[in-house]
Design an enzyme around this catalytic site. Structure first.
Site, short mmCIF file in Angstrom:
data_model
loop_
_atom_site.label_atom_id
_atom_site.label_comp_id
_atom_site.label_asym_id
_atom_site.label_seq_id
_atom_site.Cartn_x
_atom_site.Cartn_y
_atom_site.Cartn_z
N GLU A 197 31.96 -1.61 8.43
CA GLU A 197 32.15 -0.33 9.12
C GLU A 197 30.84 0.39 9.42
O GLU A 197 30.73 1.12 10.39
CB GLU A 197 33.08 0.59 8.33
CG GLU A 197 34.54 0.12 8.31
CD GLU A 197 34.85 -0.82 7.16
OE1 GLU A 197 33.90 -1.28 6.49
OE2 GLU A 197 36.04 -1.10 6.93
N PHE A 215 46.40 5.37 -2.94
CA PHE A 215 45.65 4.16 -2.65
C PHE A 215 44.83 4.33 -1.37
O PHE A 215 45.36 4.74 -0.35
CB PHE A 215 46.61 2.96 -2.51
CG PHE A 215 45.89 1.69 -2.17
CD1 PHE A 215 44.96 1.14 -3.05
CD2 PHE A 215 46.12 1.06 -0.94
CE1 PHE A 215 44.29 -0.02 -2.71
CE2 PHE A 215 45.44 -0.11 -0.62
CZ PHE A 215 44.53 -0.65 -1.50
N GLN A 216 43.56 4.03 -1.45
CA GLN A 216 42.61 4.14 -0.34
C GLN A 216 42.53 5.55 0.24
O GLN A 216 42.42 5.75 1.43
CB GLN A 216 42.92 3.11 0.75
CG GLN A 216 42.74 1.70 0.21
CD GLN A 216 42.60 0.64 1.28
OE1 GLN A 216 43.21 0.73 2.33
NE2 GLN A 216 41.79 -0.38 1.00
N LYS A 238 48.46 8.81 8.35
CA LYS A 238 49.34 7.78 8.89
C LYS A 238 50.60 8.36 9.54
O LYS A 238 51.04 7.88 10.58
CB LYS A 238 49.74 6.81 7.77
CG LYS A 238 50.35 5.52 8.26
CD LYS A 238 50.43 4.49 7.13
CE LYS A 238 50.91 3.14 7.65
NZ LYS A 238 50.89 2.12 6.58
N MET A 289 6.56 -1.93 4.84
CA MET A 289 6.08 -0.55 4.89
C MET A 289 5.94 0.02 3.47
O MET A 289 5.03 0.80 3.19
CB MET A 289 7.01 0.31 5.74
CG MET A 289 6.48 1.71 5.97
SD MET A 289 4.86 1.70 6.74
CE MET A 289 5.29 1.83 8.47
C1 LIG Z 1 18.61 1.84 3.84
C2 LIG Z 1 17.18 2.01 3.50
N1 LIG Z 1 16.74 1.76 2.27
C3 LIG Z 1 15.43 1.90 1.96
C4 LIG Z 1 14.55 2.33 2.90
C5 LIG Z 1 13.07 2.51 2.54
N2 LIG Z 1 12.24 1.59 3.34
C6 LIG Z 1 11.58 2.00 4.44
S1 LIG Z 1 10.77 0.76 5.18
C7 LIG Z 1 11.25 -0.35 4.02
C8 LIG Z 1 10.83 -1.78 4.11
C9 LIG Z 1 11.47 -2.51 5.22
O1 LIG Z 1 11.19 -3.86 5.07
P1 LIG Z 1 11.36 -4.86 6.27
O2 LIG Z 1 12.69 -4.68 6.90
O3 LIG Z 1 11.01 -6.23 5.82
O4 LIG Z 1 10.33 -4.31 7.35
P2 LIG Z 1 8.72 -4.38 7.34
O5 LIG Z 1 8.23 -3.05 6.92
O6 LIG Z 1 8.32 -5.47 6.42
O7 LIG Z 1 8.42 -4.65 8.77
C10 LIG Z 1 12.04 0.27 3.06
C11 LIG Z 1 12.60 -0.41 1.88
C12 LIG Z 1 15.07 2.63 4.19
N3 LIG Z 1 14.29 3.09 5.16
N4 LIG Z 1 16.37 2.44 4.47
#
Ligand SMILES: Cc1ncc(C[n+]2csc(CCOP(=O)(O)OP(=O)(O)O)c2C)c(N)n1
Ligand SMILES: [Mg+2]
Lengths: 562, 165
Positions: free
Chosen positions: A49, A111-112, A161, A475
């Site tokens: 979803e 439920f749900q 529902k 990042m």
């Molecule tokens: C749902 C979610 N969880 C955690 C983060 C924190 N976060 C920002 S960038 C990143 C790393 C992303 O890794 P990747 O997809 O391999 O991209 P890269 O930076 O290596 O290009 C994280 C964990 C986020 N932005 N979104």
């Protein structure tokens, strides 16, 4: 004639001009799905979803239409929350229809059952629980109106529902009137006049534009204004595509990973004209030293955006498109060529910043992610629709592709949601079956919604997913390298990602891989020629960083360039 | 600075939650809040007392206006207005203090509305200053319980809230 609630919903969706739904069924919402089985909508069954909402979001960003989602109660509804919050932060029009247990059971921990209206109150523009069938068509009409008007946003309608099953007389309301909701569209004429005076008096003006330019379809007006007066334009992440990235007056993106010249221009400007942008902390850096010499004009449809973070000298509340076109028409009476001529020094100054430092990277024996994006730009002529995940991949996609048109760069800006890019690419491809849609991805983010490859294959959506595979949550690793003594806590994927080529194949998509720089172009060409979903695993330099970088909370001229 | 904000809101379920959620989600403070139906049962009126500097109050007002269920927002601090609060207070009443309590209540034009073996329950209405003054006099005598309605407020003059700008 009497109709059931489910039939009424189908009629309302038709009246709203809906052509596509992103769905995931379940018990509470089955009466509606039964009705949908014979309804004239293109219906896409996603695999989660959250992805339904991201796909509807991608569909909405790419097409400008309202995206529509239908899911069940409880877990179906709670799974949508991240998608809704993503759309809310970026002001994307979506209507989410959630099934709910029958009204008689609400509050019983049935439920749900989940109080999805309570849960999504802070991340929707508005939401409704339909308690009486007689309100259903009015609520749906209002939901679409609220989602797409003013500052757009997601609206959720919770549908018990019994409401779906019971029958009532159907009459579609022709008009909406919500006394507590009257968005201001026309800018105040006096303020607009004052803005023109400020602009014509300025010596170093700068247009700073955000997602509002895209959502109000104001790119054409922005283009004319910038060209007529010779005012350079810098864009936020959300504003990319709002002004052609290859135009001499485009300074590219500003902010934390903005271009040198854009950030320097902000620091030196004497008049900042903010259009549909909200002075986010990723844009301003240290607030007190943001645009220190500039007067600020702020054009925005949302009064709460104005003077929230930055003191504004001249606010104009209203629709960006209407206000810019009003400014343009009033400028007809002014002596503009001489003003334009007077900006010569400012233009030269900006050129010199470009000469000092422009986006660049060292090409080595290993694939550089910037190179991949640059080649994509060359091969597609800036004409593709790109979606991104979050992290370094997102920033490189923002920096090295020259977006020429609005609605071609779809990214989760405000919330920064990993897992957004793949389903958003699906939504964009559904909206434009014949356009090239590329999902820029990271090896981490891809795995947050990779199940949606099944959706792409099922509906033969020829999206191209380009994973910039650095083996890291890149990042996060970059921040740890810069600010946490290279202690890479929980940011290395340790080579334990799946074989993305085999994974693609397992879903019935095409998998390709490039490991050397000379393979990049051939692999891209090959991928673009295959009319099916393709996943490309670009094995890139694991420790490449995104530059320039303004460390969080520092002034914009404190950029790390290498 | 203290601000008294009055609102007209749709009288529908969840409105209070929207407003409370707005204040808590954005870190605004609510000193007190009162809600009740108006003459039109489809509309409720709310009075919120809050504190903040000009920038915060500007955001509070704009954010309230942005809520779709809110019909009108007026910051009364810019206007001439009256405000009242009613309190019920249960005070210890001993041989020694009974007389004094009655005298205080009389001066403040309050009422004793219930008498217990060792307590008086007093009702009093007034603005913030009056209530504070009364409470400071009763406190040394021993307050067992205090219930306040929160402020209600209205602009002075003949204009209704719907006519204010
Ligand atoms: C749902 C979610 N969880 C955690 C983060 C924190 N976060 C920002 S960038 C990143 C790393 C992303 O890794 P990747 O997809 O391999 O991209 P890269 O930076 O290596 O290009 C994280 C964990 C986020 N932005 N979104
Ligand atoms: Mg990565």
């Amino acid at each position: 004639m009497k109709k059931t609630g489910s039939q009424i919903i189908v009629e309302c969706l038709k009246k709203e001009g809906v052509d596509t739904l992103f769905n995931y069924p379940g018990g509470a919402v089955l009466p509606l799905f039964d009705e949908l089985s014979s309804a004239p909508f293109h219906q896409v069954l996603v695999r989660h979803e959250q992805a339904a909402v991201h796909a509807a979001d991608g569909y909405a960003r790419a097409s400008g239409k309202v995206g529509v989602v239908v899911v069940t109660s409880g877990p179906g509804a709670t799974n949508t929350v991240t998608g809704i919050a993503t759309a809310y932060m970026d002001s994307i029009p979506i209507v989410i229809l959630t099934g709910q247990i029958p009204t008689s059971l609400i509050g019983n921990d049935a439920f749900q059952e989940a109080d999805i209206v309570g849960i999504t109150r802070p991340c929707t523009k508005h939401n409704y629980l339909v308690k009486e069938l007689k309100d259903l068509s009015r609520i749906l009409k209002e939901a679409f109106y609220i989602a797409r008007s003013g500052r757009p946003g997601p609206v959720l309608v919770d549908l018990p529902k019994d409401i779906l099953v019971d029958s009532a007389e159907f009459k579609y309301p022709e008009k909406v009137s919500i006394r507590g909701y009257r968005p201001t569209l026309e800018g105040h004429p006096g303020q607009i006049q004052r803005a023109i005076h400020l602009i014509l008096k300025s010596k170093r003006p700068l247009l700073y534009v955000g997602g509002g330019v895209i959502s109000s379809n104001a790119s054409k007006e922005l283009f004319h204004l910038s060209e007529k007066l010779g005012i350079p334009v810098t864009m936020t992440l959300m504003g990319l595509g709002g002004f052609p990235g290859n135009h001499p007056l485009s300074l590219g993106m500003l902010g934390m990973h903005g271009t040198y010249r854009a950030n320097m221009a902000v620091m030196e400007s004497d008049l900042l004209i903010a259009v549909g942008a909200r002075f986010d902390d990723r844009v301003t850096g240290k607030l007190e030293s943001f645009a220190p010499q500039a007067r600020v004009i702020h054009i925005d449809i949302d009064p709460t955006s104005i003077s929230k973070n930055v003191r504004v000298d001249l606010p104009i509340v209203g629709d960006c498109k209407r206000i810019l076109s009003k400014i343009l028409s009033l400028l007809e009476k002014e002596e503009t060529p001489s003003f334009r001529g007077g900006l010569h020094k400012w233009h030269r100054q900006i050129e010199s910043w470009k000469a000092i430092y422009d986006m660049n990277y060292q090409q080595e024996q290993i694939i550089k992610p910037q190179y991949v994006i640059e080649k994509m730009d060359e091969l597609t002529g800036g004409e593709a629709i790109l979606t991104t995940e979050v992290g370094q991949n997102q920033m490189w996609a923002a920096q090295y592709y020259k977006y020429l048109k609005p609605r071609t760069f779809l990214t989760s800006g405000g919330l920064g949601t990993m897992g957004y890019g793949l389903p958003a690419a699906i939504g964009a491809q559904v909206a434009f079956p014949n356009r090239l849609v590329i999902g820029i991805s990271g090896d981490g983010s891809f795995q947050m919604n990779s199940q949606e490859l099944a959706t792409a294959v099922q509906y033969r959506l020829p999206i191209k997913v380009a994973i910039l595979n650095n083996g890291y949550l890149g990042m996060v690793r970059q921040w740890q390298e810069f600010f946490y003594g290279k202690r890479y806590a929980s940011s290395s994927l340790e080579g334990i990602s799946p074989d993305f080529v085999k994974l693609a194949e397992a879903y019935g998509a095409v998998g390709l891989r490039a490991t050397k720089p000379e393979e990049v172009v051939p692999v891209l060409k090959k991928a673009f020629s295959i009319p099916e979903p393709v996943v490309i695993d670009f094995v890139i330099d694991p420790e490449e960083n995104v530059y320039p970088m303004v460390p969080a909370g520092e002034p914009l001229n404190q950029m790390r360039l290498v | 600075m203290r601000h008294v904000i009055t609102l007209l809101v749709e009288n529908e379920f969840g409105v209070l939650a929207r407003i409370a959620g707005l204040f808590s989600g954005r870190g605004f403070n609510i000193e007190c809040l009162s809600v009740a139906e108006t003459l039109d049962p489809a509309v409720s009126t709310m009075t919120i007392v809050t504190r903040g500097d000009d920038q915060i109050i500007e955001q509070v007002l704009k954010q309230l206006n942005k809520l779709i269920s809110i019909i009108k927002v007026v910051d009364l601090i810019d206007k001439d207005f009256v405000e009242r609060e009613m309190i019920l207070v249960k005070v210890l009443a001993t041989e020694k203090t009974r007389e004094e309590i009655l005298r205080i209540v009389d001066i403040f034009r309050g009422k004793v509305i219930d008498v217990g073996a060792k307590t008086y329950t007093i009702e009093i209405t007034g603005d913030e200053k009056k209530i504070d003054a009364l409470l400071s006099l009763l406190k040394p005598l021993g307050i067992k319980e205090l219930v306040r309605t929160g402020r209600v407020a209205m602009s002075r003059g003949s204009k209704a809230m719907t006519e204010l700008t």
